[in-house]
Design a protein around this motif. Structure first.
Motif, PDB file in Angstrom:
ATOM      1  N   ARG A 129      -5.416  -2.773  -2.548  1.00 41.91           N
ATOM      2  CA  ARG A 129      -6.308  -3.785  -1.957  1.00 41.91           C
ATOM      3  C   ARG A 129      -6.055  -5.171  -2.553  1.00 41.91           C
ATOM      4  O   ARG A 129      -6.300  -6.185  -1.912  1.00 41.91           O
ATOM      5  CB  ARG A 129      -7.778  -3.391  -2.184  1.00 41.91           C
ATOM      6  CG  ARG A 129      -8.276  -2.326  -1.251  1.00 41.91           C
ATOM      7  CD  ARG A 129      -9.811  -2.422  -1.082  1.00 41.91           C
ATOM      8  NE  ARG A 129     -10.504  -2.439  -2.355  1.00 41.91           N
ATOM      9  CZ  ARG A 129     -10.920  -1.355  -3.002  1.00 41.91           C
ATOM     10  NH1 ARG A 129     -10.677  -0.162  -2.485  1.00 41.91           N
ATOM     11  NH2 ARG A 129     -11.557  -1.450  -4.146  1.00 41.91           N
ATOM     12  N   HIS A 130      -5.574  -5.201  -3.792  1.00 45.50           N
ATOM     13  CA  HIS A 130      -5.307  -6.479  -4.458  1.00 45.50           C
ATOM     14  C   HIS A 130      -3.813  -6.835  -4.435  1.00 45.50           C
ATOM     15  O   HIS A 130      -3.387  -7.743  -5.157  1.00 45.50           O
ATOM     16  CB  HIS A 130      -5.807  -6.419  -5.899  1.00 45.50           C
ATOM     17  CG  HIS A 130      -7.299  -6.353  -6.009  1.00 45.50           C
ATOM     18  ND1 HIS A 130      -8.112  -7.463  -5.960  1.00 45.50           N
ATOM     19  CD2 HIS A 130      -8.147  -5.290  -6.142  1.00 45.50           C
ATOM     20  CE1 HIS A 130      -9.383  -7.092  -6.075  1.00 45.50           C
ATOM     21  NE2 HIS A 130      -9.425  -5.779  -6.181  1.00 45.50           N
ATOM     22  N   HIS A 131      -3.049  -6.112  -3.617  1.00 44.82           N
ATOM     23  CA  HIS A 131      -1.608  -6.368  -3.470  1.00 44.82           C
ATOM     24  C   HIS A 131      -0.880  -6.307  -4.813  1.00 44.82           C
ATOM     25  O   HIS A 131      -0.022  -7.148  -5.125  1.00 44.82           O
ATOM     26  CB  HIS A 131      -1.372  -7.738  -2.810  1.00 44.82           C
ATOM     27  CG  HIS A 131      -2.026  -7.857  -1.462  1.00 44.82           C
ATOM     28  ND1 HIS A 131      -1.473  -7.312  -0.333  1.00 44.82           N
ATOM     29  CD2 HIS A 131      -3.207  -8.422  -1.088  1.00 44.82           C
ATOM     30  CE1 HIS A 131      -2.274  -7.551   0.702  1.00 44.82           C
ATOM     31  NE2 HIS A 131      -3.334  -8.213   0.274  1.00 44.82           N
ATOM     32  N   ASP A 178       0.804  -1.217   0.000  1.00 42.45           N
ATOM     33  CA  ASP A 178       0.000   0.000   0.000  1.00 42.45           C
ATOM     34  C   ASP A 178       0.844   1.278   0.000  1.00 42.45           C
ATOM     35  O   ASP A 178       0.316   2.373   0.215  1.00 42.45           O
ATOM     36  CB  ASP A 178      -0.958   0.008   1.190  1.00 42.45           C
ATOM     37  CG  ASP A 178      -0.223   0.044   2.524  1.00 42.45           C
ATOM     38  OD1 ASP A 178       1.032  -0.043   2.528  1.00 42.45           O
ATOM     39  OD2 ASP A 178      -0.897   0.170   3.566  1.00 42.45           O
ATOM     40  N   GLU A 233     -13.421  -3.235 -10.590  1.00 44.78           N
ATOM     41  CA  GLU A 233     -13.364  -2.331  -9.442  1.00 44.78           C
ATOM     42  C   GLU A 233     -12.763  -0.980  -9.828  1.00 44.78           C
ATOM     43  O   GLU A 233     -13.192   0.066  -9.339  1.00 44.78           O
ATOM     44  CB  GLU A 233     -12.560  -2.975  -8.304  1.00 44.78           C
ATOM     45  CG  GLU A 233     -13.282  -4.112  -7.612  1.00 44.78           C
ATOM     46  CD  GLU A 233     -12.523  -4.605  -6.388  1.00 44.78           C
ATOM     47  OE1 GLU A 233     -11.599  -3.900  -5.926  1.00 44.78           O
ATOM     48  OE2 GLU A 233     -12.852  -5.709  -5.902  1.00 44.78           O
ATOM     49  N   ARG A 250      -5.308   3.127  -4.445  1.00 41.37           N
ATOM     50  CA  ARG A 250      -5.970   2.427  -3.318  1.00 41.37           C
ATOM     51  C   ARG A 250      -6.590   1.127  -3.790  1.00 41.37           C
ATOM     52  O   ARG A 250      -6.520   0.091  -3.100  1.00 41.37           O
ATOM     53  CB  ARG A 250      -7.034   3.350  -2.727  1.00 41.37           C
ATOM     54  CG  ARG A 250      -7.707   2.854  -1.464  1.00 41.37           C
ATOM     55  CD  ARG A 250      -8.571   3.963  -0.886  1.00 41.37           C
ATOM     56  NE  ARG A 250      -9.249   3.533   0.323  1.00 41.37           N
ATOM     57  CZ  ARG A 250     -10.459   2.999   0.352  1.00 41.37           C
ATOM     58  NH1 ARG A 250     -11.121   2.831  -0.794  1.00 41.37           N
ATOM     59  NH2 ARG A 250     -11.012   2.639   1.499  1.00 41.37           N
ATOM     60  N   THR A 251      -7.184   1.135  -4.989  1.00 37.52           N
ATOM     61  CA  THR A 251      -7.775  -0.083  -5.549  1.00 37.52           C
ATOM     62  C   THR A 251      -6.706  -1.134  -5.813  1.00 37.52           C
ATOM     63  O   THR A 251      -6.871  -2.322  -5.492  1.00 37.52           O
ATOM     64  CB  THR A 251      -8.529   0.245  -6.853  1.00 37.52           C
ATOM     65  OG1 THR A 251      -9.518   1.240  -6.586  1.00 37.52           O
ATOM     66  CG2 THR A 251      -9.188  -0.990  -7.429  1.00 37.52           C
ATOM     67  N   ASP A 296      -5.544   2.362   8.528  1.00 37.70           N
ATOM     68  CA  ASP A 296      -6.217   2.002   7.286  1.00 37.70           C
ATOM     69  C   ASP A 296      -6.173   3.178   6.315  1.00 37.70           C
ATOM     70  O   ASP A 296      -6.191   4.342   6.726  1.00 37.70           O
ATOM     71  CB  ASP A 296      -7.677   1.624   7.556  1.00 37.70           C
ATOM     72  CG  ASP A 296      -7.793   0.311   8.341  1.00 37.70           C
ATOM     73  OD1 ASP A 296      -6.812  -0.458   8.325  1.00 37.70           O
ATOM     74  OD2 ASP A 296      -8.853   0.097   8.955  1.00 37.70           O
TER      75      ASP A 296
END
Length: 863
Positions: A816-818, A693, A856, A812-813, A761
């Motif tokens: 979330r999926h690394h 992230d 997404e 950010r998207t 977060d």
């Protein structure tokens, strides 16, 4: 006499509503609009008269309409300007207490619903005020009696003309008009024009009538025609175009429900629909409306110029000024080029281009006289197909382009007088054509002329400070006119459907054949038009550190001459779209691509190892200048692979080394910032143990702080450290008074380090407000995710409307999926973004997971 204010208010509102409803239900025509404006003015006249008669106003006073209302026309939501004209100054202590009665009258006007702008003066005070303020003098010129004592109004009219200094009034109004035109960018072709104030708008017509009334040359177009300032044909043209402008302004007021004189994007489609326009595959309804508006505004501009020159000659007594013969066809009349006879162009069509050549060659001439402009305006039908095919005209046009000065001014004048569109029929098709995108702020023809201007400036030493590198290249260019031709045709095929670059190449090939441009010169011009978007795309979307990218581009351009021409056209084109689109970072990308390609064209394929070694040596030399110990770079450099050195130049490598050599194994984030070497914004370095992230956290901070990311170079070392460099522009929250750049750098270094170190977060993206342009021209979001040739990394391309925090939404998207971001190419074109990312992640090897990521991303972009 008493009056029921509530009843009068109800009667007025009902009558006005009936008029507007009746107009709305009829097909939009200029005559119906003019009828409505007259009816609204009469309605207000009747209402004010009833109120005046019931208000016991001072004996001998008069109520006078001034300004637009004084012309006897009133737009639905325009102000109602009135003058209460008194016989003497009201006495505060005397028996006749006028002031309270006048105040009560004005208050009653507002109570009824009349939004009046009022003034209370005697005739003497009006004369005194008019001497001080030309705006008051102008309003009094249009005064009209409503009710009260008629002799008082007659005194006002006589006083206004008695105290009128016509030459001074002329000078003041012309300066005022010039200032207004400058405010509206000196063009009638703005994409959201003000149909009242913009050049070619209603105000330009009003200025002519003000000047004519002041000089007692006429009060309307018919009187001006009778007095020889207009031909009957010109009077009809003015009435027709004035009617259209009034109709558009009336519809704008009605649709907006308020005073709105701008043809803003939000209202263009609604106005077009009210005119009966319907969208087709080739043309939107709003585009059809705007093209009609632009043609009207252009005609108004031409006729306005003719009329003002005519009036100025009459006022200043220049109609009998001595004339210096230039040749048998032209005279120099007070610095203006004058035709020898009115029918010159009908009798000698070659004289049309001879006019502009004479203006270009004689630097003592200031422009074209009213007589010449009128002759050109009336000779439009002479410029037919045989005129366009005439070899003598071909030679004259090329002579204009090949001259050593004056191309920008002459091409604009050719366009203003409709000669350019009549001669180049393909150009005529894009006159007044809108561009429905988020980065062009001009119509197609105005953008093209702006690009020609930019290209011309490369060859003018006085502008060397604007484009130093372009000026350097231009100084070695042998035939500038070839570049002007390419600029003139690069977008000429827009709006036809299909690839406008390919269609434009066909058109310019035909032009070259007709105008004697042959061989390699013709190939060059055709290449530039066909490929005018290529260099920008490669520079902003592809990895310039990849030798294969450079080699492919070098093969496409072929040689140094073609490369130089394409570079100059690309810079001129980007800078001619909008002031927002160009920045120093884009300039650096284009210059880097030019230099890398030039090196590739010099011979052998670039040798990456040799290039990297040269960069390292240059970086060591830079470090020595900072008195850094010899060999301090080894610890950091040993953790970095070839791709890092390929993606960063020697200056950046040296800066990274100076900032990081003590912190190679640190567990805390290191953030360093400096003024950007490209001249705008900041360059920010982030060094931290890598985490999925990390890119999102950095983008999140820049979003919250109000920075705009122009470029991001992301790299991960062999030891698992991220070494990321960002080019950012300041904006939003960081632009407050008193912040010195050193304080700003310290602020970024401290706050960004804290943000990167945080384990909280990721915050929710802010709901950014979309601009009007984005709302009116939304970009359909697109996401493309495809593997590279080795299927080890993926190329993610994103296109969407720009908004604050968009890059954070994407990052950010991905987080979330690394998915790791290895390279980011951020390209902002006005209010549209086209970003490219080189990404890696195990999830991308699974088709279903990859589809989920794309879905997404699209959802995030659309939200």
């Amino acid at each position: 006499m008493t009056l029921d204010i509530a009843a009068l208010r109800s009667d007025f509102r009902a009558a006005k509503t009936d008029l507007l409803t009746q107009f709305q239900d009829t097909r939009a025509t200029a005559s119906s609009a003019c009828q409505l404006l007259t009816q609204l003015a009469r309605l207000v006249d009747r209402t004010l008269t009833r109120l005046w008669e019931a208000s016991d106003m001072p004996r001998g006073a008069a109520l006078v309409a001034v300004g637009g209302y004084g012309r006897g026309e009133l737009f639905p939501y325009s102000d109602i300007d009135v003058l209460v004209l008194l016989p003497v100054v009201p006495s505060v202590t005397g028996e006749d207490l006028s002031a309270p009665r006048i105040e009560a009258f004005i208050s009653a006007c507002w109570d009824i619903g009349l939004e009046i702008g009022s003034s209370v003066r005697t005739v003497a005070e009006c004369a005194e005020e008019a001497q001080r303020d030309v705006t008051v003098q102008t309003a009094l010129l249009e005064s009209r009696f409503i009710c009260g004592t008629r002799t008082r109004f007659d005194e006002l009219e006589a006083s206004t003309h008695e105290h009128m200094d016509v030459p001074a009034f002329l000078t003041a109004k012309l300066l005022e008009m010039r200032q207004r035109h400058t405010k509206y960018e000196d063009t009638p072709y703005a994409l959201e024009p003000n149909c009242k104030e913009s050049p070619g708008g209603l105000r330009d017509l009003q200025v002519v009538l003000w000047l004519a009334r002041a000089a007692r040359l006429g009060r309307n177009w018919a009187e001006l025609a009778r007095n020889g300032l207009l031909t009957p044909f010109e009077a009809r043209q003015l009435q027709r175009n004035e009617g259209l402008l009034k109709l558009i302004r009336t519809r704008l007021h009605q649709l907006a429900g308020r005073r709105e004189d701008r043809l803003v994007f939000d209202l263009q489609t609604a106005v077009a629909t009210s005119f009966g326009y319907e969208s087709t595959k080739a043309l939107r309804a709003s585009e059809a409306l705007m093209r009609r508006y632009y043609w009207a505004a252009k005609a108004v501009t031409q006729l306005n110029q003719i009329l003002i020159l005519n009036i100025e000659e009459r006022v200043r007594g220049q109609q009998d000024a001595p004339m210096r013969p230039i040749d048998e066809r032209f005279f120099d009349r007070g610095g203006f080029l004058e035709v020898a006879r009115d029918d010159l162009y009908e009798q000698d069509r070659h004289a049309i281009f001879a006019t502009f050549l004479a203006l270009q060659q004689d630097k003592t001439l200031k422009g074209l006289s009213a007589r010449t402009l009128r002759a050109l305006y009336n000779a439009r039908n002479v410029m037919d197909a045989s005129f366009r095919r005439d070899p003598a005209n071909h030679a004259a046009f090329m002579q204009i382009l090949k001259a050593d000065h004056g191309q920008t001014h002459l091409l604009r004048l050719l366009n203003q007088t409709s000669v350019l569109g009549r001669y180049l029929w393909v150009f005529r098709r894009i006159v007044g054509q809108m561009q429905h995108d988020l980065f062009h702020v001009y119509t197609v023809d105005q953008h093209i002329l702006m690009v020609v201007r930019n290209m011309r400036r490369f060859f003018i030493p006085e502008h060397a400070h604007e484009y130093p590198f372009c000026t350097q290249l231009a100084a070695e260019w042998d035939k500038p006119y070839l570049l002007y031709v390419a600029a003139l045709f690069h977008d000429v095929a827009k709006g036809r459907g299909g690839d406008h670059s390919e269609l434009g190449a066909v058109e310019v090939r035909r032009f070259c054949k007709d105008h004697g441009i042959t061989g390699e010169d013709a190939q060059l011009v055709e290449f530039l038009v066909a490929e005018h978007l290529t260099m920008s795309r490669v520079a902003q979307k592809e990895d310039l550190s990849d030798p294969d990218v450079i080699q492919a581009f070098a093969r496409r351009v072929g040689n140094e001459r073609f490369l130089t021409g394409l570079y100059l056209l690309t810079v001129a084109d980007i800078r001619g779209t909008s002031p927002k689109v160009w920045n120093a970072w884009k300039g650096k990308l284009l210059e880097d691509l030019f230099k890398l390609t030039l090196r590739a064209l010099g011979g052998a394929r670039p040798h990456l190892d040799a290039e990297i070694e040269a960069r390292k040596q240059q970086a060591r030399h830079t470090l020595a200048l900072y008195f850094m110990p010899n060999g301090i770079e080894q610890k950091l450099w040993s953790t970095l692979d070839t791709s890092y050195f390929a993606r960063h130049d020697a200056a950046d490598i040296a800066w990274h080394t100076r900032m990081l050599w003590r912190h190679v194994e640190t567990q805390k984030p290191v953030v360093a910032a400096r003024l950007s070497p490209v001249g705008e914004g900041l360059q920010v370095l982030v060094y931290s143990p890598d985490r999925p992230d990390l890119f999102a956290r950095i983008c999140g901070y820049f979003d919250r702080a109000g920075f705009s990311i122009q470029d991001a170079r992301i790299h991960t070392s062999k030891t698992g450290y991220a070494i990321d460099t960002f080019q950012i522009l300041t904006g939003g929250a960081v632009q407050f008074e008193g912040v010195h750049y050193r304080d700003l750098i310290a602020l970024v270094e401290t706050q960004l380090a804290e943000s990167v170190a945080s384990s909280a977060d990721l915050h929710e993206p802010s709901r950014a407000r979309l601009s009007r342009r984005v709302k009116s021209f939304p970009v359909q979001p697109r996401v493309s995710l495809r593997p590279d040739e080795r299927a080890q990394r993926w190329l993610l391309t994103v296109s969407a409307s720009d908004r604050s925090g968009l890059l954070y939404v994407i990052a950010r998207t991905l987080a979330r999926h690394h998915i790791n971001v290895q390279l980011a190419k951020v390209s902002t074109l006005g209010e549209r973004v086209e970003d490219t990312f080189l990404v890696t992640g195990d999830v991308l090897r699974q088709d279903k997971a990859q589809l989920k990521v794309e879905t997404e991303l699209l959802a995030a972009l659309e939200s």
